[in-house]
Design a protein around this motif. Sequence first.
Motif, mmCIF file in Angstrom:
data_model
loop_
_atom_site.group_PDB
_atom_site.id
_atom_site.type_symbol
_atom_site.label_atom_id
_atom_site.label_comp_id
_atom_site.label_asym_id
_atom_site.label_seq_id
_atom_site.Cartn_x
_atom_site.Cartn_y
_atom_site.Cartn_z
ATOM 1 N N LEU A 22 5.613 0.182 -17.918
ATOM 2 C CA LEU A 22 5.660 0.555 -15.754
ATOM 3 C C LEU A 22 4.174 1.243 -16.042
ATOM 4 C CD1 LEU A 22 6.568 1.284 -12.999
ATOM 5 C CD2 LEU A 22 7.540 3.203 -14.161
ATOM 6 N N LEU A 23 4.055 1.751 -16.958
ATOM 7 C CA LEU A 23 2.350 2.556 -16.869
ATOM 8 C C LEU A 23 1.457 1.486 -17.039
ATOM 9 C CD1 LEU A 23 2.884 5.615 -19.630
ATOM 10 C CD2 LEU A 23 2.403 5.746 -17.139
ATOM 11 N N ASP A 24 1.427 0.318 -18.213
ATOM 12 C CA ASP A 24 1.673 -0.352 -17.723
ATOM 13 C C ASP A 24 1.280 -1.666 -16.649
ATOM 14 O OD1 ASP A 24 0.362 -0.619 -20.527
ATOM 15 O OD2 ASP A 24 1.935 -2.095 -21.504
ATOM 16 N N SER A 25 1.445 -1.531 -15.768
ATOM 17 C CA SER A 25 1.520 -2.289 -14.374
ATOM 18 C C SER A 25 0.349 -1.804 -14.030
ATOM 19 C CB SER A 25 3.355 -2.235 -14.152
ATOM 20 O OG SER A 25 3.153 -3.366 -12.856
ATOM 21 N N ILE A 26 1.074 -0.108 -13.586
ATOM 22 C CA ILE A 26 0.648 0.513 -12.780
ATOM 23 C C ILE A 26 -0.906 0.748 -12.491
ATOM 24 C CG2 ILE A 26 0.331 2.614 -11.270
ATOM 25 C CD1 ILE A 26 2.706 1.412 -10.763
ATOM 26 N N GLU A 27 -1.524 0.786 -13.966
ATOM 27 C CA GLU A 27 -2.790 1.523 -14.494
ATOM 28 C C GLU A 27 -3.481 -0.121 -14.450
ATOM 29 O OE1 GLU A 27 -1.539 4.980 -17.269
ATOM 30 O OE2 GLU A 27 -2.784 3.161 -17.942
ATOM 31 N N SER A 28 -2.885 -0.983 -14.379
ATOM 32 C CA SER A 28 -3.299 -2.567 -14.346
ATOM 33 C C SER A 28 -3.494 -2.936 -12.497
ATOM 34 C CB SER A 28 -2.605 -3.430 -14.656
ATOM 35 O OG SER A 28 -2.859 -3.754 -16.414
ATOM 36 N N GLU A 29 -2.735 -2.153 -12.062
ATOM 37 C CA GLU A 29 -3.069 -3.087 -10.614
ATOM 38 C C GLU A 29 -3.505 -1.617 -9.607
ATOM 39 O OE1 GLU A 29 0.710 -4.709 -9.815
ATOM 40 O OE2 GLU A 29 0.746 -5.938 -11.494
ATOM 41 N N HIS A 30 -3.658 -1.016 -10.665
ATOM 42 C CA HIS A 30 -3.838 0.674 -9.740
ATOM 43 C C HIS A 30 -5.071 1.135 -9.923
ATOM 44 C CE1 HIS A 30 0.159 -0.234 -8.683
ATOM 45 N NE2 HIS A 30 -0.267 -0.237 -7.133
ATOM 46 N N CYS A 31 -5.899 1.841 -8.832
ATOM 47 C CA CYS A 31 -7.257 2.663 -9.205
ATOM 48 C C CYS A 31 -6.722 3.822 -9.998
ATOM 49 C CB CYS A 31 -8.040 2.490 -8.757
ATOM 50 S SG CYS A 31 -9.421 3.641 -8.891
ATOM 51 N N ILE A 32 -6.132 3.908 -11.448
ATOM 52 C CA ILE A 32 -5.890 4.848 -11.366
ATOM 53 C C ILE A 32 -7.069 5.457 -12.226
ATOM 54 C CG2 ILE A 32 -3.995 5.409 -13.453
ATOM 55 C CD1 ILE A 32 -2.776 5.702 -10.693
ATOM 56 N N ASP A 33 -6.844 7.395 -12.604
ATOM 57 C CA ASP A 33 -7.566 7.794 -13.494
ATOM 58 C C ASP A 33 -6.785 8.151 -14.903
ATOM 59 O OD1 ASP A 33 -8.984 9.860 -15.111
ATOM 60 O OD2 ASP A 33 -9.444 11.654 -13.387
ATOM 61 N N LEU A 34 -7.409 7.480 -16.317
ATOM 62 C CA LEU A 34 -6.324 7.325 -17.207
ATOM 63 C C LEU A 34 -6.971 8.990 -17.949
ATOM 64 C CD1 LEU A 34 -7.034 4.239 -18.617
ATOM 65 C CD2 LEU A 34 -5.773 4.941 -17.363
ATOM 66 N N ASN A 35 -7.300 10.052 -16.791
ATOM 67 C CA ASN A 35 -7.467 11.360 -17.887
ATOM 68 C C ASN A 35 -6.469 12.040 -16.813
ATOM 69 O OD1 ASN A 35 -9.850 10.655 -19.717
ATOM 70 N ND2 ASN A 35 -11.053 10.809 -18.747
ATOM 71 N N ARG A 36 -6.172 11.667 -16.292
ATOM 72 C CA ARG A 36 -4.780 12.307 -15.732
ATOM 73 C C ARG A 36 -4.070 11.281 -14.681
ATOM 74 N NH1 ARG A 36 -10.468 13.496 -14.342
ATOM 75 N NH2 ARG A 36 -10.895 16.328 -14.806
ATOM 76 N N VAL A 37 -2.778 11.669 -15.921
ATOM 77 C CA VAL A 37 -1.965 10.764 -15.914
ATOM 78 C C VAL A 37 -0.476 11.333 -16.525
ATOM 79 C CG1 VAL A 37 -0.281 9.327 -16.737
ATOM 80 C CG2 VAL A 37 -2.750 8.674 -16.537
ATOM 81 N N TYR A 38 0.115 11.657 -15.470
ATOM 82 C CA TYR A 38 1.490 13.545 -15.681
ATOM 83 C C TYR A 38 2.611 12.980 -15.583
ATOM 84 C CZ TYR A 38 -3.104 15.376 -14.350
ATOM 85 O OH TYR A 38 -4.322 16.219 -14.473
ATOM 86 N N ALA A 39 3.687 13.707 -16.366
ATOM 87 C CA ALA A 39 4.996 13.486 -16.445
ATOM 88 C C ALA A 39 6.297 14.837 -15.901
ATOM 89 C CB ALA A 39 5.755 12.502 -16.885
ATOM 90 N N THR A 40 6.582 14.033 -15.286
ATOM 91 C CA THR A 40 7.731 15.606 -14.805
ATOM 92 C C THR A 40 9.068 15.186 -14.324
ATOM 93 O OG1 THR A 40 7.905 17.716 -13.286
ATOM 94 C CG2 THR A 40 6.961 15.499 -12.116
ATOM 95 N N GLY A 41 10.186 15.707 -14.095
ATOM 96 C CA GLY A 41 11.825 15.787 -13.890
ATOM 97 C C GLY A 41 12.226 16.501 -13.647
ATOM 98 N N LYS A 42 13.483 16.437 -13.457
ATOM 99 C CA LYS A 42 14.712 17.306 -13.929
ATOM 100 C C LYS A 42 16.290 17.219 -14.209
ATOM 101 C CE LYS A 42 17.374 19.919 -9.838
ATOM 102 N NZ LYS A 42 19.187 18.806 -10.167
ATOM 103 N N SER A 43 16.143 18.079 -14.836
ATOM 104 C CA SER A 43 17.762 18.522 -15.044
ATOM 105 C C SER A 43 17.602 16.565 -16.362
ATOM 106 C CB SER A 43 18.752 17.526 -14.248
ATOM 107 O OG SER A 43 19.752 17.901 -14.896
ATOM 108 N N ASN A 44 18.385 15.742 -16.136
ATOM 109 C CA ASN A 44 18.213 14.680 -17.161
ATOM 110 C C ASN A 44 16.700 14.223 -17.018
ATOM 111 O OD1 ASN A 44 19.383 11.163 -17.444
ATOM 112 N ND2 ASN A 44 18.935 12.246 -18.819
ATOM 113 N N GLY A 45 15.758 13.492 -16.234
ATOM 114 C CA GLY A 45 15.396 13.296 -16.180
ATOM 115 C C GLY A 45 13.626 14.561 -16.709
#
Length: 365
Positions: free
Chosen positions: A162-185
């Motif tokens: 998913l990261l490969d796809s998003i970062e290859s097709e959108h203008c993402i700052d590779l110095n600012r990639v984050y993950a959050t989630g709730k409970s099982n997430g």
Amino acid sequence: MTKRITTTLLATAASLALLTGATGTAMTSPAAAQSSAAQSPAGAEASAGAQSSAGAVPAAPSAGCGTEQKPGNDEKTLTTADGERSYRINIPRDYEISTPLPLVIGFHGNGSDGAEFQNYTGLPTLPAITVFPDGDLNDGKRSWQGAPYASGADDVAFVADLLDSIESEHCIDLNRVYATGKSNGGGMVSVLACNLRDRFSAFAPVAGAYYPQSTEGCDYSTPTPMLAIHGTGDATMHYEGGHRQGEDYPGVREWIQPWAEASGCEKTKERQVGRKGEDVVRTQWTQCSAGKEGDTQSHSPGKSGGSAEVELYSVADGGHVWPGEVVYSGGGYATKGFSATDTIWDFFTSHPGTTDGPTQTSTQK
């Protein structure tokens, strides 16, 4: 009555923002930033720290910069080794193809999905590209790796794709990639911190389900910025730990301690940060050897750029919820005076860090 009307208005505003893609613009103005800082638990101090850290680490454009993308909130699919997987992506209305934006990946809880998670967190209103993947189905429920009820799908590989796809097709700052989630997430965030940390700058689980599977074989040798939020009254995943789904799981303090040790932190500092009538304690691990001033070797994920701080927010009597929820997020008390979304964003923006870009080709539909 007033509370119900306020909640309804918030939910309506959030839904309108998702439909129109009208996100991020207001938060980028100095006045909006000052207002957000005043409402967030860390206040102006965190906001100033975020601006300082953000300015110290320049943007790292991904390969997708220059690619036209339509702003808005859409559902898409990705073909993986385990089959077709789905996710939602929100692109802010003011998205520019040459301006790298932060990327936030949000993981829902057991039995939920990405659409529900984005709605009660309000994360799509951030000045970032936000992505909400759906867990794999197992017995009619969607779940993530890191729990005894998980489907067995390789969710770490899915997130890498998913990261490969998003970062290859959108203008993402590779110095600012984050993950959050709730409970099982939140447990999935733990899995990613252990197994895919080179693709993320910082992590922030909420009401995490920290089953043994979420830290199995984890190598804590790399300093990693980590923030956790947990209610002391969480009756699903107890603050002090417990037994569930046939497994013993640790309390949130026990779970986060190895990350503090990975950063070489020696002491803790606590202070009340909730607004009037709210009891929220912010615990910061201090005197950390990793990321001290002049140290350019220790930073999330083990690369130069800043500090690998560790923080825990304990919400008194808080339930198995997303604090500051826009709409219902789970059982138990949900404070409105403390925002998990604002707190996490403050932490993320103050913890940029180099990440690895796409490593393989993914197919998106």
